[in-house]
Design a protein around this motif. Structure first.
Motif, PDB file in Angstrom:
ATOM      1  N   ARG A 118       0.812  -1.222   0.000  1.00 24.39           N
ATOM      2  CA  ARG A 118       0.000   0.000   0.000  1.00 24.39           C
ATOM      3  C   ARG A 118       0.847   1.275   0.000  1.00 24.39           C
ATOM      4  N   TYR A 119       2.141   1.153   0.329  1.00 25.75           N
ATOM      5  CA  TYR A 119       3.009   2.325   0.344  1.00 25.75           C
ATOM      6  C   TYR A 119       3.655   2.604  -1.010  1.00 25.75           C
ATOM      7  N   ARG A 120       3.645   1.630  -1.903  1.00 25.83           N
ATOM      8  CA  ARG A 120       4.323   1.770  -3.198  1.00 25.83           C
ATOM      9  C   ARG A 120       3.820   2.956  -4.019  1.00 25.83           C
ATOM     10  N   PRO A 121       2.503   3.170  -4.168  1.00 21.61           N
ATOM     11  CA  PRO A 121       2.054   4.335  -4.932  1.00 21.61           C
ATOM     12  C   PRO A 121       2.538   5.654  -4.318  1.00 21.61           C
ATOM     13  N   ALA A 122       2.528   5.738  -3.002  1.00 23.89           N
ATOM     14  CA  ALA A 122       2.998   6.959  -2.340  1.00 23.89           C
ATOM     15  C   ALA A 122       4.490   7.161  -2.564  1.00 23.89           C
ATOM     16  N   LEU A 148       6.094  10.325  -4.414  1.00 18.99           N
ATOM     17  CA  LEU A 148       7.129  11.113  -3.742  1.00 18.99           C
ATOM     18  C   LEU A 148       8.368  11.240  -4.625  1.00 18.99           C
ATOM     19  N   GLU A 149       8.777  10.160  -5.270  1.00 24.99           N
ATOM     20  CA  GLU A 149       9.939  10.206  -6.152  1.00 24.99           C
ATOM     21  C   GLU A 149       9.687  11.127  -7.338  1.00 24.99           C
ATOM     22  N   ALA A 154      10.974  18.721  -8.317  1.00 26.36           N
ATOM     23  CA  ALA A 154      11.655  19.745  -7.512  1.00 26.36           C
ATOM     24  C   ALA A 154      13.103  19.892  -7.949  1.00 26.36           C
ATOM     25  N   ARG A 155      13.758  18.773  -8.239  1.00 29.87           N
ATOM     26  CA  ARG A 155      15.146  18.816  -8.714  1.00 29.87           C
ATOM     27  C   ARG A 155      15.228  19.574 -10.046  1.00 29.87           C
ATOM     28  N   PHE A 156      14.272  19.276 -10.942  1.00 27.86           N
ATOM     29  CA  PHE A 156      14.241  19.972 -12.223  1.00 27.86           C
ATOM     30  C   PHE A 156      14.034  21.473 -12.026  1.00 27.86           C
ATOM     31  N   LEU A 157      13.077  21.842 -11.200  1.00 27.63           N
ATOM     32  CA  LEU A 157      12.812  23.264 -10.982  1.00 27.63           C
ATOM     33  C   LEU A 157      14.023  23.977 -10.387  1.00 27.63           C
TER      34      LEU A 157
END
Length: 156
Positions: free
Chosen positions: A87-91, A95-96, A102-105
């Motif tokens: 159940r945590y995989r989609p989150a 997040l990734e 964010a890295r791109f921006l």
């Protein structure tokens, strides 16, 4: 503590790779694992057991996704504790993706702010527009010759 009383699926494997003990949860999760037989399934767990000091590994079991942490026993055996993370995989994927945006921006802002030359600024902007995260920001050129950048909010 015995594997039988553990709250998670637990597999105890000796130094030769043979299963020594399984708790009920592990028997249900890993029906092909048998006491006295070499651990062969799931492949990712069997491979981790053959790798010294594997620590924590993860992979699919049926329709679920599990992480397995190891504890080395005296004599070379290993206890594998399996924890379901399906159940945590989609989150985690979301997040990734947000980290990548964010890295791109940050990189785009840095590259564009590095030059006060309008022509160079526009060239950098055009180059950045070809990247996968270009849709996450907009650039406006004003009649005064100034440019501004704004993040675009999306509901993905």
């Amino acid at each position: 503590m015995s594997a039988a009383t553990a709250p998670y699926p637990v597999v105890v494997v000796d130094a030769t790779g043979q299963v020594v003990e399984l708790n009920e949860a592990a028997e249900t999760l890993l029906p092909s694992a048998r006491v006295g037989e070499v651990l062969s399934s799931p492949d990712w767990l069997a491979a981790a057991h053959r790798t010294p000091a594997a620590g924590q590994v993860s992979g699919a079991v049926g329709e679920g996704f599990f992480s397995a942490s190891s504890s080395v026993l005296p004599g070379g055996g290993t206890v594998w504790w399996l924890v379901e993370e399906t159940r945590y995989r989609p989150a985690e994927r979301e997040l990734e993706a947000e980290r990548e945006r964010a890295r791109f921006l940050a990189e785009a802002s840095s590259a564009r702010l590095a030059s006060l030359n309008l022509q160079r600024y526009m060239e950098v902007t055009a180059r950045l527009a070809a990247t996968p995260y270009a849709s996450t920001w907009t650039t406006s050129a004003h009649s005064s010759g100034a440019c501004s950048t704004s993040p675009v909010r999306t509901n993905t």
